[in-house]
Design a protein around this motif. Structure first.
Motif, PDB file in Angstrom:
ATOM      1  N   THR A 192      -4.916  -0.173  -2.900  1.00 33.73           N
ATOM      2  CA  THR A 192      -5.102   1.272  -2.797  1.00 33.73           C
ATOM      3  C   THR A 192      -5.561   1.746  -1.433  1.00 33.73           C
ATOM      4  O   THR A 192      -5.606   2.954  -1.203  1.00 33.73           O
ATOM      5  CB  THR A 192      -6.117   1.761  -3.850  1.00 33.73           C
ATOM      6  OG1 THR A 192      -7.384   1.132  -3.612  1.00 33.73           O
ATOM      7  CG2 THR A 192      -5.645   1.412  -5.261  1.00 33.73           C
ATOM      8  N   ASP A 193      -5.944   0.846  -0.523  1.00 27.53           N
ATOM      9  CA  ASP A 193      -6.320   1.284   0.821  1.00 27.53           C
ATOM     10  C   ASP A 193      -6.142   0.130   1.804  1.00 27.53           C
ATOM     11  O   ASP A 193      -5.785  -0.994   1.417  1.00 27.53           O
ATOM     12  CB  ASP A 193      -7.751   1.847   0.865  1.00 27.53           C
ATOM     13  CG  ASP A 193      -8.815   0.838   0.449  1.00 27.53           C
ATOM     14  OD1 ASP A 193      -8.633  -0.384   0.691  1.00 27.53           O
ATOM     15  OD2 ASP A 193      -9.850   1.260  -0.102  1.00 27.53           O
ATOM     16  N   LEU A 215       0.870  -1.175   0.000  1.00 30.27           N
ATOM     17  CA  LEU A 215       0.000   0.000   0.000  1.00 30.27           C
ATOM     18  C   LEU A 215       0.902   1.218   0.000  1.00 30.27           C
ATOM     19  O   LEU A 215       1.674   1.435   0.937  1.00 30.27           O
ATOM     20  CB  LEU A 215      -0.905   0.003   1.236  1.00 30.27           C
ATOM     21  CG  LEU A 215      -1.712   1.289   1.480  1.00 30.27           C
ATOM     22  CD1 LEU A 215      -2.617   1.599   0.297  1.00 30.27           C
ATOM     23  CD2 LEU A 215      -2.523   1.170   2.765  1.00 30.27           C
ATOM     24  N   ASP A 248      -8.366  -1.508   3.623  1.00 28.34           N
ATOM     25  CA  ASP A 248      -9.313  -2.614   3.469  1.00 28.34           C
ATOM     26  C   ASP A 248      -8.799  -3.611   2.440  1.00 28.34           C
ATOM     27  O   ASP A 248      -8.824  -4.830   2.658  1.00 28.34           O
ATOM     28  CB  ASP A 248     -10.685  -2.084   3.044  1.00 28.34           C
ATOM     29  CG  ASP A 248     -11.409  -1.365   4.166  1.00 28.34           C
ATOM     30  OD1 ASP A 248     -11.113  -1.647   5.341  1.00 28.34           O
ATOM     31  OD2 ASP A 248     -12.266  -0.513   3.865  1.00 28.34           O
ATOM     32  N   GLU A 249      -8.353  -3.088   1.302  1.00 25.76           N
ATOM     33  CA  GLU A 249      -7.824  -3.975   0.268  1.00 25.76           C
ATOM     34  C   GLU A 249      -6.576  -4.704   0.757  1.00 25.76           C
ATOM     35  O   GLU A 249      -6.393  -5.898   0.480  1.00 25.76           O
ATOM     36  CB  GLU A 249      -7.509  -3.172  -0.994  1.00 25.76           C
ATOM     37  CG  GLU A 249      -8.733  -2.615  -1.691  1.00 25.76           C
ATOM     38  CD  GLU A 249      -8.402  -1.929  -2.991  1.00 25.76           C
ATOM     39  OE1 GLU A 249      -7.206  -1.889  -3.366  1.00 25.76           O
ATOM     40  OE2 GLU A 249      -9.328  -1.430  -3.658  1.00 25.76           O
ATOM     41  N   VAL A 254       1.579   5.127   0.220  1.00 22.14           N
ATOM     42  CA  VAL A 254       1.068   6.399   0.714  1.00 22.14           C
ATOM     43  C   VAL A 254       1.813   7.506  -0.006  1.00 22.14           C
ATOM     44  O   VAL A 254       3.039   7.488  -0.092  1.00 22.14           O
ATOM     45  CB  VAL A 254       1.285   6.511   2.238  1.00 22.14           C
ATOM     46  CG1 VAL A 254       0.759   7.843   2.745  1.00 22.14           C
ATOM     47  CG2 VAL A 254       0.611   5.355   2.962  1.00 22.14           C
TER      48      VAL A 254
END
Length: 742
Positions: free
Chosen positions: A286-287, A247, A289-290, A249
């Motif tokens: 992308t976040d 992920l 949760d994923e 940032v």
């Protein structure tokens, strides 16, 4: 300890993450102090090693011996945990090294992320190198391993954390808190890496992918400082069956600025980052949760799918429709027999035999398709549902079966019982077919515990939420595809270079750059390079007067193009620097006056030199370029070319080298794919010749790597099939210096 005899980039990291003894520097009896919280965590987790304390008071804390200095500690602790302010850290790290500690954890901030902290960071690197130590942080939350009772952190992550096959490395401390607190994962290690001043992401990955209890690694990345080391570690993970999910940032300009203010990291270009992940074999999300659902899936599956062909099976037409919509957002598409690309999720085509079997199982009104709605009739009939799942899983065109089934935590007892019976058929389906199976719940809050219990002990993951669950499906197929694609994508382009080759090319470009105040390679050298690397240019002659242009036109032949040769003009049409379709000497003379006058007006200085060039008509205009990213190295870009190149928001990017297969995948992701196929009645373009050109440009860029240049071919005329390509404009300029942190 891993006990595997593995070789690590930082050998001391093995001791730091598996210490026999720990000294807490800054341990006091004050409730809520960092040192006190670390001791409480170690006690709560029943750490089996020895714990010492250091504090100027010398007063013992909770039966732990506390000494006034590190030198007074009677033993040699494996790890020193430094819980003191930033201005005291360097001296304590030095004392730890003199004591013989193998590793240090530093929580304090005030290093690279501040304007005046760079010198402190340099001092930590010097000390760690001198004493051969690994160092976590600074500006971090530390390390924990619930399986070994190791809590080198003062953060309370919760009482229900369990050991498991997921490792996490997060440059963001809150990322560790979020993932650990999700309740979805079991952990081998969680590392808050902070600034990574000494021990970096590449070092942690190198260790974790060789650690036997780890099956998937999640990384939360703000910036990379050692892309090559990360790539090597990830690929080592491929060999060991360990997937890495990232992920990022700071993918946007605003996000990158916030990252820089937090850690001092250079975020790098977002598209170059994606290209790097594809090349390295890192799954991207992308976040959070994923990331969570991808890690849950990859750490549960014991065997990855053999391909990307996925079949979706559910019992609700509405939910199957929702899954279809979200699948389209993820680029899921129907596979075609001739489509040999890899790396994407595809809808499997069910074979005629499977369709016949499904017709015998399903009611007459059911539509046999993928995604497949088994209809509500099967909710209370686990035997038929099991047959349906088995038929789809056994299809030779299905690599992964994903069952869409929801059982929210507050579902009524009757439905919970029915869904549990349905789920209980899946382990047998998985075992008999050999096809990996996943369960996707459209509800992000998870499954009722009784329903989830039906899959306990199996290697069938349950992923939560339609969008995050689909990301997990994509992560599973992409991870498997990365392993298969690595060898092909690393292949060096097979391009023949004439004459003396790379060494002479590099010398010629360096000489040209040294002689050019504008940092641009001359037309003469470009022509030599084009000949050497097989880049076919139009016939062209340089002129510096109207009479010279007319004479050049007679030699080149009509029709032709006249354009400025000023090295200060990049986009010639923006400056009135191009005239096309010239077919008479008078037109050439008139064009010369117009072009040189317009360019001189924009530049505020004379610009008499022009290029008279053969005019190439027809074909598709494309561009190919190579640049140097300060984080990821040499990057190749391609897309639609000509005057609209800058209006194309997402040209395809890849790291060098670029294999023919990767070049074709790049083209497929741009408007060039439709243009090459013959758009609006145009003849199909010579796509194979363009792929060959991409290979040649990649080889040229690789040969010129030490010169640190940018290469730009725009436009390139891709002529009708069988006629090849022509490079209409070719530039090589000195690359700009490394970008400052956004």
């Amino acid at each position: 300890m891993s006990g595997s005899g593995a070789r690590y980039r930082q050998p001391a990291l093995e001791d730091l993450l598996n210490p026999k003894s720990i000294v807490i520097v800054g341990l006091s009896a004050r409730p809520g102090s960092t040192g006190r919280r670390i001791l409480e965590n170690l006690r709560r987790a029943d750490f089996g090693g020895t714990v010492y304390g250091v504090h100027p008071s010398g007063r013992d804390v909770d039966a732990v011996a506390v000494y006034r200095s590190l030198a007074d500690v009677p033993d040699t602790p494996t790890v020193a945990v430094v819980c003191t302010p930033g201005d005291t850290v360097a001296a304590l790290v030095e004392q730890s090294g003199e004591k013989g500690c193998r590793g240090v954890v530093v929580f304090a901030s005030g290093f690279e992320e501040t304007a005046d902290g760079a010198a402190r960071a340099d001092r930590l690197r010097e000390l760690a190198g001198r004493y051969g130590m690994s160092l976590v942080g600074p500006n971090c939350l530390g390390v924990f391993n619930p399986g070994r009772g190791l809590w080198l952190t003062g953060t309370r992550y919760g009482a229900d954390l369990r050991a498991g096959p997921v490792a996490v490395v997060s440059q963001s401390g809150s990322g560790c808190i979020l993932l650990a607190g999700s309740g979805r994962l079991g952990f081998s290690y969680v590392i808050s890496s902070g600034n990574e001043t000494v021990t970096g992401l590449a070092d942690y990955l190198d260790y974790l992918v060789q650690e036997p209890s780890t099956r998937a690694v999640g990384i939360v990345v703000e910036g990379l400082s050692d892309a090559e080391g990360v790539m090597a570690a990830v690929r080592k993970g491929h060999d060991n069956g360990v997937a890495v999910v990232a992920l990022k940032v700071g993918r946007t300009e605003l996000g990158a600025r916030n990252v820089a203010s937090h850690t001092g990291a250079i975020a790098g270009d977002a598209r170059a980052y994606e290209a790097f992940c594809r090349r390295a074999g890192i799954v991207t999300v992308t976040d959070f949760d994923e990331l969570t659902e991808a890690l849950a899936a990859l750490s549960t599956l014991r065997t990855g799918p053999a391909g990307e062909r996925v079949a979706f099976v559910g019992l609700s037409g509405g939910e199957i429709g929702l899954v279809s919509d979200v699948a389209a957002d993820f680029g899921v598409r129907q596979t075609a027999a001739e489509d040999e690309e890899s790396g994407a999720v595809r809808l499997a085509r069910l074979s005629p035999g499977t369709r016949e079997e499904l017709a015998r199982i399903l009611p007459d009104f059911a539509t046999i398709a993928n995604p497949l709605d088994g209809t509500g009739q099967l909710v209370g009939d686990p035997e038929r549902f099991g047959r349906l799942a088995a038929a789809v899983a056994a299809d030779p065109g299905v690599d992964l079966l994903t069952v869409i089934l929801d059982a929210p935590p507050s579902l009524g007892d009757r439905l919970v019982t029915s869904y549990s019976h349905l789920l209980a058929t899946l382990p047998g389906v998985r075992l008999r077919s050999g096809t990996p199976v996943m369960v996707l719940s459209n509800y992000g809050g998870g499954l009722h515990p009784f329903a989830a219990e039906a899959l306990a002990g199996s290697d069938i993951p349950i992923v939560h939420g339609t969008r995050a669950g689909m990301a997990a499906v994509a992560a599973v197929t992409t991870a498997a595809a990365h392993v298969r694609a690595t060898a092909q994508d690393d292949a060096q382009p097979d391009v023949t270079v004439t004459d003396s080759g790379p060494a002479e090319s590099l010398r010629a470009v360096r000489r040209a750059l040294d002689a050019s105040p504008a940092g641009q390679v001359s037309h003469e050298v470009l022509a030599e390079l084009a000949e050497r690397y097989g880049l076919r240019l139009p016939r062209r002659i340089t002129a510096d007067s109207a009479d010279g242009a007319v004479a050049a036109a007679a030699s080149v032949g009509f029709p032709l193009v006249l354009k400025t040769a000023s090295p200060k003009v990049v986009h010639k049409s923006d400056f009135g620097g191009v005239a096309v379709g010239l077919s008479t000497p008078a037109q050439v003379r008139e064009a010369y006056e117009a072009v040189t006058s317009s360019v001189a007006g924009h530049l505020g200085e004379p610009a008499p030199q022009v290029v008279v060039e053969e005019m190439v008509t027809g074909g598709v205009e494309a561009f190919v370029g190579c640049g140097l990213d300060p984080v990821y190295g040499q990057v190749l870009a391609l897309g639609a070319g000509g005057t609209l190149v800058e209006l194309q928001p997402d040209p395809a990017l890849a790291l060098l080298p670029v294999s023919p297969g990767e070049a074709r995948r790049m083209v497929a992701g741009t408007p060039l794919a439709r243009l090459f196929a013959g758009y609006r009645g145009s003849p199909p373009a010579d796509a194979d010749a363009f792929v060959d050109l991409v290979q040649r440009v990649a080889r040229l860029s690789a040969d010129l790597r030490e010169a640190e240049v940018e290469i730009d071919l725009n436009p390139v005329a891709v002529l009708p099939r069988g006629q090849g390509v022509r490079v209409l404009d070719f530039r090589i300029v000195a690359a700009a210096g490394p970008r400052p942190a956004p």
